[in-house]
Design a protein around this motif. Structure first.
Motif, PDB file in Angstrom:
ATOM      1  N   SER A 167      33.209  31.423  32.085  1.00  0.00           N
ATOM      2  CA  SER A 167      33.858  32.142  32.596  1.00  0.00           C
ATOM      3  C   SER A 167      35.759  31.590  31.618  1.00  0.00           C
ATOM      4  CB  SER A 167      34.200  31.053  33.818  1.00  0.00           C
ATOM      5  OG  SER A 167      33.974  29.718  34.373  1.00  0.00           O
ATOM      6  N   ASP A 168      35.451  30.417  31.740  1.00  0.00           N
ATOM      7  CA  ASP A 168      36.421  30.012  30.363  1.00  0.00           C
ATOM      8  C   ASP A 168      36.446  31.264  29.524  1.00  0.00           C
ATOM      9  OD1 ASP A 168      38.844  28.032  29.749  1.00  0.00           O
ATOM     10  OD2 ASP A 168      37.630  27.680  28.018  1.00  0.00           O
ATOM     11  N   LYS A 169      35.269  31.035  28.692  1.00  0.00           N
ATOM     12  CA  LYS A 169      35.723  32.243  27.251  1.00  0.00           C
ATOM     13  C   LYS A 169      36.427  33.603  27.600  1.00  0.00           C
ATOM     14  CE  LYS A 169      32.591  33.906  23.856  1.00  0.00           C
ATOM     15  NZ  LYS A 169      31.765  33.576  23.274  1.00  0.00           N
ATOM     16  N   PHE A 170      35.461  34.473  28.093  1.00  0.00           N
ATOM     17  CA  PHE A 170      36.187  35.536  29.467  1.00  0.00           C
ATOM     18  C   PHE A 170      38.343  35.857  29.665  1.00  0.00           C
ATOM     19  CE2 PHE A 170      31.643  36.248  29.797  1.00  0.00           C
ATOM     20  CZ  PHE A 170      31.781  37.620  28.510  1.00  0.00           C
ATOM     21  N   ILE A 171      38.167  34.487  30.143  1.00  0.00           N
ATOM     22  CA  ILE A 171      39.321  33.723  31.128  1.00  0.00           C
ATOM     23  C   ILE A 171      40.169  33.791  29.512  1.00  0.00           C
ATOM     24  CG2 ILE A 171      41.162  33.052  31.966  1.00  0.00           C
ATOM     25  CD1 ILE A 171      38.339  31.828  34.416  1.00  0.00           C
ATOM     26  N   ARG A 172      40.065  33.135  29.015  1.00  0.00           N
ATOM     27  CA  ARG A 172      40.621  32.861  27.523  1.00  0.00           C
ATOM     28  C   ARG A 172      40.948  34.898  26.619  1.00  0.00           C
ATOM     29  NH1 ARG A 172      38.502  30.287  24.145  1.00  0.00           N
ATOM     30  NH2 ARG A 172      36.496  29.762  25.102  1.00  0.00           N
ATOM     31  N   ASN A 173      39.943  34.791  27.697  1.00  0.00           N
ATOM     32  CA  ASN A 173      40.028  36.899  25.900  1.00  0.00           C
ATOM     33  C   ASN A 173      40.381  37.167  27.058  1.00  0.00           C
ATOM     34  OD1 ASN A 173      39.344  36.415  23.358  1.00  0.00           O
ATOM     35  ND2 ASN A 173      37.944  34.606  24.378  1.00  0.00           N
ATOM     36  N   GLY A 174      41.501  37.392  28.140  1.00  0.00           N
ATOM     37  CA  GLY A 174      41.980  38.176  29.328  1.00  0.00           C
ATOM     38  C   GLY A 174      41.363  39.148  30.272  1.00  0.00           C
ATOM     39  N   PHE A 175      40.067  39.062  30.319  1.00  0.00           N
ATOM     40  CA  PHE A 175      39.044  38.513  31.399  1.00  0.00           C
ATOM     41  C   PHE A 175      39.463  38.564  32.947  1.00  0.00           C
ATOM     42  CE2 PHE A 175      36.784  40.062  28.009  1.00  0.00           C
ATOM     43  CZ  PHE A 175      36.358  41.170  27.859  1.00  0.00           C
ATOM     44  N   LYS A 176      39.765  39.277  33.488  1.00  0.00           N
ATOM     45  CA  LYS A 176      39.520  37.599  35.366  1.00  0.00           C
ATOM     46  C   LYS A 176      38.281  38.563  35.682  1.00  0.00           C
ATOM     47  CE  LYS A 176      44.614  39.797  35.257  1.00  0.00           C
ATOM     48  NZ  LYS A 176      45.198  41.228  35.969  1.00  0.00           N
ATOM     49  N   PHE A 177      37.280  37.514  36.673  1.00  0.00           N
ATOM     50  CA  PHE A 177      36.883  37.544  37.561  1.00  0.00           C
ATOM     51  C   PHE A 177      37.567  38.070  39.109  1.00  0.00           C
ATOM     52  CE2 PHE A 177      35.429  34.925  34.078  1.00  0.00           C
ATOM     53  CZ  PHE A 177      34.265  35.725  34.408  1.00  0.00           C
ATOM     54  N   VAL A 178      36.409  38.143  39.719  1.00  0.00           N
ATOM     55  CA  VAL A 178      37.033  38.918  40.963  1.00  0.00           C
ATOM     56  C   VAL A 178      35.488  38.664  41.959  1.00  0.00           C
ATOM     57  CG1 VAL A 178      37.498  41.217  40.296  1.00  0.00           C
ATOM     58  CG2 VAL A 178      35.394  40.973  40.948  1.00  0.00           C
ATOM     59  N   SER A 179      35.727  38.229  43.419  1.00  0.00           N
ATOM     60  CA  SER A 179      35.533  38.051  44.346  1.00  0.00           C
ATOM     61  C   SER A 179      34.896  38.826  44.862  1.00  0.00           C
ATOM     62  CB  SER A 179      35.856  37.251  45.513  1.00  0.00           C
ATOM     63  OG  SER A 179      36.296  36.117  44.620  1.00  0.00           O
ATOM     64  N   VAL A 180      33.278  38.434  45.082  1.00  0.00           N
ATOM     65  CA  VAL A 180      32.874  39.729  45.707  1.00  0.00           C
ATOM     66  C   VAL A 180      32.076  39.084  47.114  1.00  0.00           C
ATOM     67  CG1 VAL A 180      31.781  41.047  44.348  1.00  0.00           C
ATOM     68  CG2 VAL A 180      30.776  39.271  44.873  1.00  0.00           C
ATOM     69  N   ILE A 181      32.153  39.551  48.218  1.00  0.00           N
ATOM     70  CA  ILE A 181      31.945  39.274  49.714  1.00  0.00           C
ATOM     71  C   ILE A 181      31.235  39.898  50.551  1.00  0.00           C
ATOM     72  CG2 ILE A 181      32.235  38.724  51.609  1.00  0.00           C
ATOM     73  CD1 ILE A 181      35.335  37.499  49.901  1.00  0.00           C
ATOM     74  N   SER A 182      30.158  39.208  50.695  1.00  0.00           N
ATOM     75  CA  SER A 182      28.778  40.758  51.801  1.00  0.00           C
ATOM     76  C   SER A 182      29.495  40.807  52.860  1.00  0.00           C
ATOM     77  CB  SER A 182      27.851  39.625  51.808  1.00  0.00           C
ATOM     78  OG  SER A 182      26.853  41.050  52.597  1.00  0.00           O
ATOM     79  N   PRO A 183      29.356  42.391  53.465  1.00  0.00           N
ATOM     80  CA  PRO A 183      29.987  42.543  54.920  1.00  0.00           C
ATOM     81  C   PRO A 183      28.734  42.180  56.005  1.00  0.00           C
ATOM     82  CG  PRO A 183      28.428  45.025  53.311  1.00  0.00           C
ATOM     83  CD  PRO A 183      28.272  43.758  52.619  1.00  0.00           C
ATOM     84  N   ASN A 184      27.882  41.992  55.537  1.00  0.00           N
ATOM     85  CA  ASN A 184      27.290  41.074  55.902  1.00  0.00           C
ATOM     86  C   ASN A 184      26.917  39.712  56.964  1.00  0.00           C
ATOM     87  OD1 ASN A 184      25.576  43.985  56.153  1.00  0.00           O
ATOM     88  ND2 ASN A 184      24.439  43.162  54.341  1.00  0.00           N
ATOM     89  N   THR A 185      28.703  39.616  56.383  1.00  0.00           N
ATOM     90  CA  THR A 185      29.051  37.721  56.659  1.00  0.00           C
ATOM     91  C   THR A 185      30.204  37.815  58.344  1.00  0.00           C
ATOM     92  OG1 THR A 185      31.084  38.228  56.024  1.00  0.00           O
ATOM     93  CG2 THR A 185      28.739  37.527  54.602  1.00  0.00           C
ATOM     94  N   TYR A 186      29.992  36.605  58.247  1.00  0.00           N
ATOM     95  CA  TYR A 186      31.650  36.646  58.933  1.00  0.00           C
ATOM     96  C   TYR A 186      32.076  35.468  58.839  1.00  0.00           C
ATOM     97  CZ  TYR A 186      34.629  34.788  62.758  1.00  0.00           C
ATOM     98  OH  TYR A 186      35.868  34.813  62.910  1.00  0.00           O
ATOM     99  N   ILE A 187      33.896  35.757  58.160  1.00  0.00           N
ATOM    100  CA  ILE A 187      34.638  35.018  57.476  1.00  0.00           C
ATOM    101  C   ILE A 187      35.989  35.002  58.855  1.00  0.00           C
ATOM    102  CG2 ILE A 187      36.412  34.401  55.978  1.00  0.00           C
ATOM    103  CD1 ILE A 187      33.754  35.884  54.166  1.00  0.00           C
ATOM    104  N   SER A 188      36.370  34.378  59.086  1.00  0.00           N
ATOM    105  CA  SER A 188      37.732  33.995  59.733  1.00  0.00           C
ATOM    106  C   SER A 188      38.933  34.456  59.065  1.00  0.00           C
ATOM    107  CB  SER A 188      37.524  32.166  60.824  1.00  0.00           C
ATOM    108  OG  SER A 188      39.437  32.663  60.979  1.00  0.00           O
ATOM    109  N   GLU A 189      39.655  34.937  59.686  1.00  0.00           N
ATOM    110  CA  GLU A 189      40.036  35.769  59.590  1.00  0.00           C
ATOM    111  C   GLU A 189      41.837  34.887  59.106  1.00  0.00           C
ATOM    112  OE1 GLU A 189      42.990  36.691  63.467  1.00  0.00           O
ATOM    113  OE2 GLU A 189      42.435  38.409  61.546  1.00  0.00           O
ATOM    114  N   HIS A 190      41.449  33.345  58.990  1.00  0.00           N
ATOM    115  CA  HIS A 190      42.433  32.274  59.002  1.00  0.00           C
ATOM    116  C   HIS A 190      41.581  31.438  58.064  1.00  0.00           C
ATOM    117  CE1 HIS A 190      44.776  32.934  63.083  1.00  0.00           C
ATOM    118  NE2 HIS A 190      43.216  33.275  62.957  1.00  0.00           N
ATOM    119  N   ALA A 191      40.148  31.759  57.426  1.00  0.00           N
ATOM    120  CA  ALA A 191      40.129  31.087  56.344  1.00  0.00           C
ATOM    121  C   ALA A 191      40.583  31.583  55.108  1.00  0.00           C
ATOM    122  CB  ALA A 191      38.177  31.045  56.368  1.00  0.00           C
TER     123      ALA A 191
END
Length: 206
Positions: A83-107
């Motif tokens: 991750s450090d190598k790619f970030i230093r070269n201008g890349f961005k990592f995105v989060s991926v979240i399964s739709p088959n989850t429950y995540i509180s709006e307060h998290a």
């Protein structure tokens, strides 16, 4: 609305799990995988390894958005270096979240984190950057998880627990309410944690 285009860094089992989440989420179009030189040309669930990380200029012309698809069992070192190598070269990592989850709006979920199928994340939870919350795990209210940590399949963190940075919590492990695991720890699978664990510790059945 067109999907954002991404590449997955990694070509093994964890990358395959990420593909399943990304395809279920339907937010991103996978353009290919980034693996080792020996993996170029390999097909993982219909997606081709198109390059290694030795040709970043070529990859940047495709997209600057990545998913960190390298797994983490004993140590986060490889994930951190990549991750450090790619970030230093201008890349961005995105989060991926399964739709088959429950995540509180307060998290709160950090950058580059992957949340697999069947996860429950309740109110007041904070999860850091580049972590893995694996299939079927439960993170109860006001618990905190640091950066580059992995809560493995079916683990349960009860309320007000804490997991530090760079820490692995094994499958099926249960943390009693209010317990804390420090930074750079490895906790084996199926453990029942009833007391705090200091930084740089390994905790397994005898």
């Amino acid at each position: 609305m067109p999907k954002s285009k991404i590449l997955i860094v990694g070509a093994g089992g964890h990358a395959a799990s990420c593909i399943g989440v990304i395809e279920a989420e339907k937010r991103y179009q996978i353009l290919g995988l980034i693996g080792t030189k020996d993996e170029i040309g390999k097909i993982q669930l219909g997606h081709k390894v198109i390059s290694s990380d030795n040709n970043l200029d070529k990859l940047m012309k495709i997209t600057n958005k990545l998913v960190l698809g390298v797994g983490q069992i004993k140590s986060p070192k490889l994930r951190m270096e990549i991750s450090d190598k790619f970030i230093r070269n201008g890349f961005k990592f995105v989060s991926v979240i399964s739709p088959n989850t429950y995540i509180s709006e307060h998290a709160k979920i950090g950058n580059g984190t992957v949340i697999m199928h069947g996860v429950t994340i309740n109110a007041g939870v904070e999860i850091g950057d580049y972590s893995i919350i694996n299939t079927g795990s439960i993170i109860e209210h006001h618990s905190k998880i640091g950066n580059f940590s992995h809560v493995s399949t079916g683990a349960i963190l009860n309320g007000n627990c804490a997991v530090g940075n760079n820490t692995f919590v094994g499958s099926g492990t249960i943390l009693m309410e209010g317990t804390k695991i420090g930074n750079n720890c490895i906790v084996g699978m199926g453990q029942h944690i009833r007391h705090d664990i200091n930084d740089n510790s390994k905790f397994f059945d005898k």
